[in-house]
Write a protein that holds these residues in place. Structure first.
Motif, PDB file in Angstrom:
ATOM      1  N   GLU A   6       0.726  -1.261  -0.083  1.00 44.67           N
ATOM      2  CA  GLU A   6      -0.170   0.030   0.072  1.00 44.67           C
ATOM      3  C   GLU A   6       1.049   1.131  -0.107  1.00 44.67           C
ATOM      4  O   GLU A   6       0.379   2.413  -0.230  1.00 44.67           O
ATOM      5  CB  GLU A   6      -0.991   0.011   1.082  1.00 44.67           C
ATOM      6  CG  GLU A   6      -2.050  -1.199   1.127  1.00 44.67           C
ATOM      7  CD  GLU A   6      -2.399  -1.517   2.289  1.00 44.67           C
ATOM      8  OE1 GLU A   6      -2.466  -0.814   3.630  1.00 44.67           O
ATOM      9  OE2 GLU A   6      -2.861  -2.837   2.401  1.00 44.67           O
ATOM     10  N   ASP A   7       2.244   1.086  -0.012  1.00 37.35           N
ATOM     11  CA  ASP A   7       3.136   2.243  -0.202  1.00 37.35           C
ATOM     12  C   ASP A   7       3.026   2.805  -1.205  1.00 37.35           C
ATOM     13  O   ASP A   7       3.661   2.474  -2.305  1.00 37.35           O
ATOM     14  CB  ASP A   7       4.698   1.758   0.476  1.00 37.35           C
ATOM     15  CG  ASP A   7       5.331   2.866   0.715  1.00 37.35           C
ATOM     16  OD1 ASP A   7       5.364   4.051   0.200  1.00 37.35           O
ATOM     17  OD2 ASP A   7       6.634   2.668   1.291  1.00 37.35           O
ATOM     18  N   GLU A   8       2.727   4.222  -1.378  1.00 36.64           N
ATOM     19  CA  GLU A   8       2.435   4.786  -2.719  1.00 36.64           C
ATOM     20  C   GLU A   8       4.039   5.326  -3.225  1.00 36.64           C
ATOM     21  O   GLU A   8       4.128   5.410  -4.526  1.00 36.64           O
ATOM     22  CB  GLU A   8       2.012   6.209  -2.494  1.00 36.64           C
ATOM     23  CG  GLU A   8       0.449   6.107  -1.410  1.00 36.64           C
ATOM     24  CD  GLU A   8      -0.548   5.846  -2.389  1.00 36.64           C
ATOM     25  OE1 GLU A   8      -0.755   6.888  -3.306  1.00 36.64           O
ATOM     26  OE2 GLU A   8      -1.550   5.066  -2.062  1.00 36.64           O
ATOM     27  N   ASP A   9       4.832   5.213  -2.481  1.00 38.76           N
ATOM     28  CA  ASP A   9       6.372   5.605  -2.890  1.00 38.76           C
ATOM     29  C   ASP A   9       6.953   4.421  -3.794  1.00 38.76           C
ATOM     30  O   ASP A   9       7.973   4.770  -4.490  1.00 38.76           O
ATOM     31  CB  ASP A   9       7.399   5.745  -1.937  1.00 38.76           C
ATOM     32  CG  ASP A   9       6.851   7.185  -0.738  1.00 38.76           C
ATOM     33  OD1 ASP A   9       6.135   8.095  -1.703  1.00 38.76           O
ATOM     34  OD2 ASP A   9       7.277   7.212   0.176  1.00 38.76           O
ATOM     35  N   ARG A  24       4.901  -3.135  -5.679  1.00 38.71           N
ATOM     36  CA  ARG A  24       3.683  -3.282  -4.946  1.00 38.71           C
ATOM     37  C   ARG A  24       3.069  -4.360  -5.224  1.00 38.71           C
ATOM     38  O   ARG A  24       2.324  -5.213  -4.455  1.00 38.71           O
ATOM     39  CB  ARG A  24       2.797  -1.997  -5.240  1.00 38.71           C
ATOM     40  CG  ARG A  24       3.315  -0.573  -4.577  1.00 38.71           C
ATOM     41  CD  ARG A  24       2.158   0.346  -4.262  1.00 38.71           C
ATOM     42  NE  ARG A  24       1.339   0.682  -5.357  1.00 38.71           N
ATOM     43  CZ  ARG A  24       1.401   1.617  -5.905  1.00 38.71           C
ATOM     44  NH1 ARG A  24       2.122   2.637  -5.783  1.00 38.71           N
ATOM     45  NH2 ARG A  24       0.654   1.966  -6.924  1.00 38.71           N
TER      46      ARG A  24
END
Length: 196
Positions: free
Chosen positions: A67-70, A76
């Motif tokens: 779920e990490d946008e970076d 992902r």
């Protein structure tokens, strides 16, 4: 069943784990209990020494990282399905230039530090059905594995910090050993005063 997680300072965290056989007593129940314990503490990995067992077994579920946008889409996707049991693992190769990432540990609550690790590893291991695998992992998946693998080697992420950082953390680590810390999951503190 949720088990207590062993806190920093307990000698079991410094023991090099022993290999186990497929006939290890109640192995499947143990693995299920480890997943319950890890999820209850919002962890992404848990090694057997962290529940007091000096054996070569750890589990990972890195899906929360997905779920990490970076992260890029490929990372992902890889992490969203990365749930695995590692029995008698052996890292056979570590490759690439070391990179820094902020790590924490369920046995060392409230301390997070940047740790340098190689970005790519090859690991040989048995899964929960005792099928043998040899696989290569990169990025965060490799890092989670390396962190848990260190546990079965008797190594903690704080060992990888500079001597200055270690000195600065000495008091906090002593308080963790004594149970002078607030945590919202079950823990066992090696130096806690009885009757607290």
């Amino acid at each position: 069943m949720i088990l207590p997680i062993v806190a920093y300072g307990d000698p079991v965290l410094r023991v090099k784990g022993e290999e186990i056989e497929a006939s290890y007593k109640d192995l499947q129940t143990l693995i299920d209990n480890m997943f319950d314990t890890m999820y209850n503490a919002y962890g992404v990995g848990l090694a057997a020494p962290q529940i007091g067992l000096p054996i070569r077994l750890f589990i990972v579920d890195a899906s929360p990282f997905s779920e990490d946008e970076d992260l890029d889409e490929k990372d992902r996707e890889q992490l969203s399905e990365f749930k695995q049991v590692f029995i008698n693992p052996k890292i056979t190769k570590e490759e690439g230039d070391e990179w820094s990432f902020n790590e924490g540990c369920l046995s060392i609550p409230d301390i997070r530090e940047d740790v340098r690790r190689k970005p790519k590893i090859t690991i040989s291991y048995y899964d929960r059905e005792f099928n043998h695998h040899e696989e290569t992992y990169e990025g965060l998946a490799a890092r989670v594995i390396q962190h848990e693998y260190d546990h079965i080697e008797g190594v903690l992420f704080t060992d990888k910090l500079s001597s200055l950082k270690k000195r600065l953390l000495k008091g906090k680590l002593a308080n963790i050993s004594k149970g002078k810390i607030k945590v919202d999951y079950k823990m066992r503190f090696p130096l806690a005063k009885k009757g607290r």
